[in-house]
Write an enzyme that holds these catalytic residues in place. Structure first.
Site, mmCIF file in Angstrom:
data_model
loop_
_atom_site.group_PDB
_atom_site.id
_atom_site.type_symbol
_atom_site.label_atom_id
_atom_site.label_comp_id
_atom_site.label_asym_id
_atom_site.label_seq_id
_atom_site.Cartn_x
_atom_site.Cartn_y
_atom_site.Cartn_z
ATOM 1 N N ARG A 148 -8.981 2.565 9.379
ATOM 2 C CA ARG A 148 -8.593 1.204 9.749
ATOM 3 C C ARG A 148 -9.763 0.449 10.373
ATOM 4 O O ARG A 148 -9.638 -0.728 10.666
ATOM 5 C CB ARG A 148 -7.515 1.237 10.817
ATOM 6 C CG ARG A 148 -6.058 1.370 10.438
ATOM 7 C CD ARG A 148 -5.501 0.320 9.557
ATOM 8 N NE ARG A 148 -4.209 -0.185 9.942
ATOM 9 C CZ ARG A 148 -3.036 0.346 9.603
ATOM 10 N NH1 ARG A 148 -2.979 1.422 8.861
ATOM 11 N NH2 ARG A 148 -1.922 -0.220 9.977
ATOM 12 N N LYS A 153 0.820 -1.224 0.000
ATOM 13 C CA LYS A 153 0.000 0.000 0.000
ATOM 14 C C LYS A 153 0.848 1.265 0.000
ATOM 15 O O LYS A 153 0.580 2.187 -0.738
ATOM 16 C CB LYS A 153 -0.840 0.091 1.280
ATOM 17 C CG LYS A 153 -2.083 -0.701 1.327
ATOM 18 C CD LYS A 153 -2.944 -0.307 2.526
ATOM 19 C CE LYS A 153 -2.244 -0.198 3.867
ATOM 20 N NZ LYS A 153 -1.725 -1.426 4.436
ATOM 21 N N ARG A 168 12.944 -4.449 12.056
ATOM 22 C CA ARG A 168 12.150 -3.486 12.834
ATOM 23 C C ARG A 168 11.307 -4.246 13.843
ATOM 24 O O ARG A 168 10.814 -5.335 13.543
ATOM 25 C CB ARG A 168 11.202 -2.754 11.877
ATOM 26 C CG ARG A 168 11.485 -1.299 11.713
ATOM 27 C CD ARG A 168 10.612 -0.678 10.655
ATOM 28 N NE ARG A 168 9.185 -0.968 10.806
ATOM 29 C CZ ARG A 168 8.249 -0.596 9.941
ATOM 30 N NH1 ARG A 168 8.591 0.078 8.870
ATOM 31 N NH2 ARG A 168 6.995 -0.891 10.119
ATOM 32 N N ARG A 226 -0.833 -8.010 13.724
ATOM 33 C CA ARG A 226 -1.301 -6.968 12.792
ATOM 34 C C ARG A 226 -2.317 -7.560 11.807
ATOM 35 O O ARG A 226 -3.292 -6.905 11.435
ATOM 36 C CB ARG A 226 -0.114 -6.351 12.042
ATOM 37 C CG ARG A 226 0.740 -5.447 12.938
ATOM 38 C CD ARG A 226 2.100 -5.154 12.343
ATOM 39 N NE ARG A 226 2.052 -4.260 11.201
ATOM 40 C CZ ARG A 226 3.095 -4.035 10.394
ATOM 41 N NH1 ARG A 226 4.256 -4.639 10.600
ATOM 42 N NH2 ARG A 226 2.980 -3.215 9.390
ATOM 43 N N ARG A 229 11.744 -8.861 6.098
ATOM 44 C CA ARG A 229 12.180 -7.485 5.846
ATOM 45 C C ARG A 229 13.269 -7.078 6.846
ATOM 46 O O ARG A 229 13.183 -7.384 8.030
ATOM 47 C CB ARG A 229 10.955 -6.579 6.028
ATOM 48 C CG ARG A 229 10.907 -5.393 5.145
ATOM 49 C CD ARG A 229 9.497 -5.009 4.814
ATOM 50 N NE ARG A 229 8.741 -4.525 5.956
ATOM 51 C CZ ARG A 229 7.531 -3.971 5.833
ATOM 52 N NH1 ARG A 229 6.983 -3.842 4.639
ATOM 53 N NH2 ARG A 229 6.862 -3.575 6.890
HETATM 54 P P1 AMP Z 1 1.146 1.090 8.809
HETATM 55 O O1 AMP Z 1 2.489 1.574 8.389
HETATM 56 O O2 AMP Z 1 0.005 1.736 8.078
HETATM 57 O O3 AMP Z 1 1.028 -0.419 8.844
HETATM 58 O O4 AMP Z 1 0.950 1.574 10.331
HETATM 59 C C1 AMP Z 1 1.848 1.188 11.351
HETATM 60 C C2 AMP Z 1 1.149 1.250 12.707
HETATM 61 O O5 AMP Z 1 0.680 2.577 12.964
HETATM 62 C C3 AMP Z 1 -0.089 0.377 12.826
HETATM 63 O O6 AMP Z 1 0.219 -0.969 13.142
HETATM 64 C C4 AMP Z 1 -0.846 1.080 13.956
HETATM 65 O O7 AMP Z 1 -0.256 0.799 15.223
HETATM 66 C C5 AMP Z 1 -0.566 2.541 13.648
HETATM 67 N N1 AMP Z 1 -1.610 3.091 12.749
HETATM 68 C C6 AMP Z 1 -1.443 3.551 11.469
HETATM 69 N N2 AMP Z 1 -2.611 3.990 10.953
HETATM 70 C C7 AMP Z 1 -3.535 3.810 11.922
HETATM 71 C C8 AMP Z 1 -4.944 4.044 12.004
HETATM 72 N N3 AMP Z 1 -5.638 4.550 10.965
HETATM 73 N N4 AMP Z 1 -5.576 3.734 13.163
HETATM 74 C C9 AMP Z 1 -4.905 3.224 14.211
HETATM 75 N N5 AMP Z 1 -3.596 2.955 14.209
HETATM 76 C C10 AMP Z 1 -2.909 3.238 13.074
#
Ligand code: AMP
Length: 220
Positions: free
Chosen positions: A86, A13, A158, A169, A125
């Site tokens: 989300r 994404k 990471r 996740r 990764r």
């Molecule tokens: P991502 O890079 O989009 O996978 O986001 C990494 C982490 O940021 C996620 O696992 C959540 O802990 C937090 N996060 C990102 N976007 C959201 C959202 N819209 N709502 C809640 N937590 C978020």
């Protein structure tokens, strides 16, 4: 155009969102990137988000929604949202805000890949601690294990890429985020794109879906 990208972690994404925003001349709003940057900078927002991120949990809705509302102020009429919404509560908050602004979504793109592929991609990764060059143990390993080809820095995994966190996740994705596919299908703005294969092939599928949406925008 106003676009939301949906999909499990590891679907690509982020890559597609950045490319699409460039191509459309639209603002890119990536909530995960904002949280990671805030955590690196040690801001209050970053401190709040960090614990949730390292466990693979969602940051509370009020925090995220306030952050996105602020980002939308600066975004103008076109934007690509990556990582938001989300869950249904976030999607409803977004819908209300965009209605107030008179800026409805044109397209919600769901990039689909299966769970085993997600785990294979993310758990493999690695990243250089010094210069952030990305690696993958199977598809793009550094020449010397643990050492960055670009700068000689230490190449590590990471925290939230560890397999148990990736699995969490994914659970969160299935329970909270996947229902958004039906939510947006009901609103007639959803297109689904297969996320397997090289990035360029996924990009071609994304472009095709975007082209179709922009040619039908305003007709209905
Ligand atoms: P991502 O890079 O989009 O996978 O986001 C990494 C982490 O940021 C996620 O696992 C959540 O802990 C937090 N996060 C990102 N976007 C959201 C959202 N819209 N709502 C809640 N937590 C978020």
């Amino acid at each position: 155009m106003r676009v939301v990208l949906l999909g499990p972690p590891g679907a690509g994404k982020g890559t597609q969102a950045g490319r699409l925003a460039d191509r459309l001349g639209a603002a890119l709003i990536s909530t995960g990137d904002i949280f990671r940057r805030s955590a690196d900078e040690g801001t209050e927002l970053g401190r709040v988000a960090e614990g949730y991120m390292s466990r693979g949990e969602l940051v509370p809705d009020d925090v995220v929604v306030a952050m996105v509302v602020e980002a939308l102020e600066g975004a103008g009429q076109g934007f690509v949202l990556d990582g938001f919404p989300r869950n249904i509560a976030q999607a409803e908050a977004l819908e209300r805000r965009l209605e107030e602004l008179g800026l409805p979504l044109d397209l919600v793109l769901a990039i689909l890949i299966d769970d085993d592929e997600v785990v294979r991609r993310i758990a493999g990764r690695r990243v250089c601690l010094s210069c952030q060059t990305p690696y993958h143990v199977e598809t793009a390993p550094p020449t010397r294990e643990g050492v960055c080809d670009a700068c000689g820095g230490r190449v590590v995994q990471r925290d939230d890429d560890r397999e148990e966190v990736v699995r969490r996740r994914l659970e969160v994705y299935h329970a909270s985020t996947k229902p958004l596919i039906d939510f947006y299908a009901e609103r007639g703005v959803l297109r689904e794109v297969e996320g397997f294969g090289p990035q360029e092939e996924v990009a071609a599928r994304v472009d095709e879906a975007v082209g179709h949406a922009s040619s039908t925008a305003g007709r209905g």
